[in-house]
Motif scaffolding. Sequence first.
Motif, short mmCIF file in Angstrom:
data_model
loop_
_atom_site.label_atom_id
_atom_site.label_comp_id
_atom_site.label_asym_id
_atom_site.label_seq_id
_atom_site.Cartn_x
_atom_site.Cartn_y
_atom_site.Cartn_z
N UNK A 1 115.14 63.53 154.85
CA UNK A 1 114.17 62.46 154.62
C UNK A 1 113.03 62.87 153.70
N UNK A 2 113.01 64.11 153.23
CA UNK A 2 111.93 64.58 152.37
C UNK A 2 111.88 63.78 151.08
N UNK A 3 110.67 63.36 150.68
CA UNK A 3 110.52 62.59 149.45
C UNK A 3 110.32 63.50 148.26
N UNK A 4 110.41 62.92 147.07
CA UNK A 4 110.20 63.70 145.85
C UNK A 4 108.79 64.28 145.81
N UNK A 5 107.81 63.47 146.20
CA UNK A 5 106.43 63.94 146.19
C UNK A 5 106.20 65.08 147.16
N UNK A 6 106.82 65.00 148.34
CA UNK A 6 106.67 66.06 149.33
C UNK A 6 107.32 67.36 148.86
N UNK A 7 108.49 67.25 148.24
CA UNK A 7 109.17 68.45 147.73
C UNK A 7 108.35 69.11 146.62
N UNK A 8 107.74 68.30 145.77
CA UNK A 8 106.92 68.85 144.71
C UNK A 8 105.72 69.60 145.28
N UNK A 9 105.10 69.06 146.30
CA UNK A 9 103.97 69.73 146.93
C UNK A 9 104.40 71.06 147.57
N UNK A 10 105.60 71.07 148.15
CA UNK A 10 106.13 72.31 148.73
C UNK A 10 106.48 73.32 147.65
N UNK A 11 106.90 72.81 146.50
CA UNK A 11 107.32 73.69 145.42
C UNK A 11 108.73 74.22 145.59
N UNK A 12 109.49 73.60 146.48
CA UNK A 12 110.87 74.04 146.71
C UNK A 12 111.66 72.93 147.37
N UNK A 13 112.98 73.06 147.31
CA UNK A 13 113.85 72.05 147.90
C UNK A 13 115.29 72.31 147.51
N UNK A 14 116.15 71.33 147.73
CA UNK A 14 117.56 71.44 147.38
C UNK A 14 117.87 70.47 146.25
N UNK A 15 119.15 70.35 145.88
CA UNK A 15 119.49 69.51 144.74
C UNK A 15 119.06 68.06 144.97
N UNK A 16 119.08 67.58 146.21
CA UNK A 16 118.61 66.23 146.48
C UNK A 16 117.15 66.06 146.08
N UNK A 17 116.32 67.02 146.44
CA UNK A 17 114.89 66.93 146.13
C UNK A 17 114.63 67.03 144.64
N UNK A 18 115.32 67.94 143.97
CA UNK A 18 115.15 68.08 142.53
C UNK A 18 115.59 66.80 141.81
N UNK A 19 116.68 66.22 142.27
CA UNK A 19 117.16 64.99 141.66
C UNK A 19 116.19 63.85 141.85
N UNK B 1 114.96 75.81 143.73
CA UNK B 1 116.10 75.56 144.60
C UNK B 1 116.08 76.52 145.78
N UNK B 2 115.89 75.97 146.99
CA UNK B 2 115.74 76.79 148.20
C UNK B 2 116.44 76.10 149.35
N UNK B 3 117.70 76.47 149.65
CA UNK B 3 118.42 75.84 150.76
C UNK B 3 117.65 75.93 152.07
N UNK B 4 117.61 74.81 152.79
CA UNK B 4 116.96 74.77 154.09
C UNK B 4 115.47 74.53 154.06
N UNK B 5 114.91 74.38 152.86
CA UNK B 5 113.45 74.22 152.76
C UNK B 5 112.98 72.83 153.11
N UNK B 6 113.86 71.84 153.02
CA UNK B 6 113.46 70.45 153.24
C UNK B 6 114.46 69.76 154.17
N UNK B 7 114.13 68.51 154.53
CA UNK B 7 115.00 67.71 155.37
C UNK B 7 115.60 66.57 154.54
#
Length: 276
Positions: free
Chosen positions: A154-172, A146-152
């Motif tokens: 429109x970020x997809x689940x696959x993109x967030x996983x590759x980044x290794x970080x995201x917000x609750x939307x990405x984790x969900x 969980x990293x606020x501001x790490x994604x947009x």
Amino acid sequence: MKLTVRHRTEYVYDAPMRSVIQSLRLWPTEFEGQDVKSWSVRVEGHEAERGAAFRDGAGDWVETVSMRNVSAATIVVEGEIETRDLTGVVRGLREKVPPVAYLRPTPMTRLDSGLRELAAGAVDGIDGELDRAHAISRTVRSEVAYTPGATESETTAGEALKLGKGVCQDQTHAIIAAARAVGMAGRYTVGYLHSTEDATVHQASHAWAEIWVTGLGWVGFDAANGCCPDERYIRLGCGLDALAAAPIRGRALGAGREDMNVDVEVQAAGGATPAT
């Protein structure tokens, strides 16, 4: 737990919009985990016309509003609700859509090799559906920090996983995709949260996943806080992904630029520190 909510979404346009139409999913779900004591949704700053109002197949209440020649408007949600801890189980929901409908992928939850590998590794050696769902949520929490501001948005689940970080939307989104990879229906749920694991205050609504478990029904999993939804959570609605479940969806016609400001306060009745 008795909770009060004040949620303001302000729209300002640098040139008047000819027309603004919005679909609002801002009323708490009717199920055994929460009882609404009072609730209102209104538009301030501009005259708005109420349109269609209906309960959709997932049991969520939806209303539309439309406005013309709009320079500024604010949607205000206020209410009081009593919640109960059902250990994440969404019991007593008035729903007509079968779980199989939530096996359908969307652009934001589409499976790729990384998500398939995550899902396979998470459930390896685990047979029970509930245990598998818990394992998927734990693994996503570990792999998408969980990293606020790490994604947009429109970020997809696959993109967030590759980044290794995201917000609750990405984790969900990642939980939903991984669940579908092992044949379990998953969906995106939005609402409010009184406090987070570390008591951090967030000025936004919250999101978590629900996975269908045979014999239990829909069960919620919040990777951001490492738990199943309890009495701190207020459930508004659900959908295949963040776009489908958005509390406010709309379209503005005109040449102006839109600025949006959101403020959410959730308090324990009696005046506890606000959180979301």
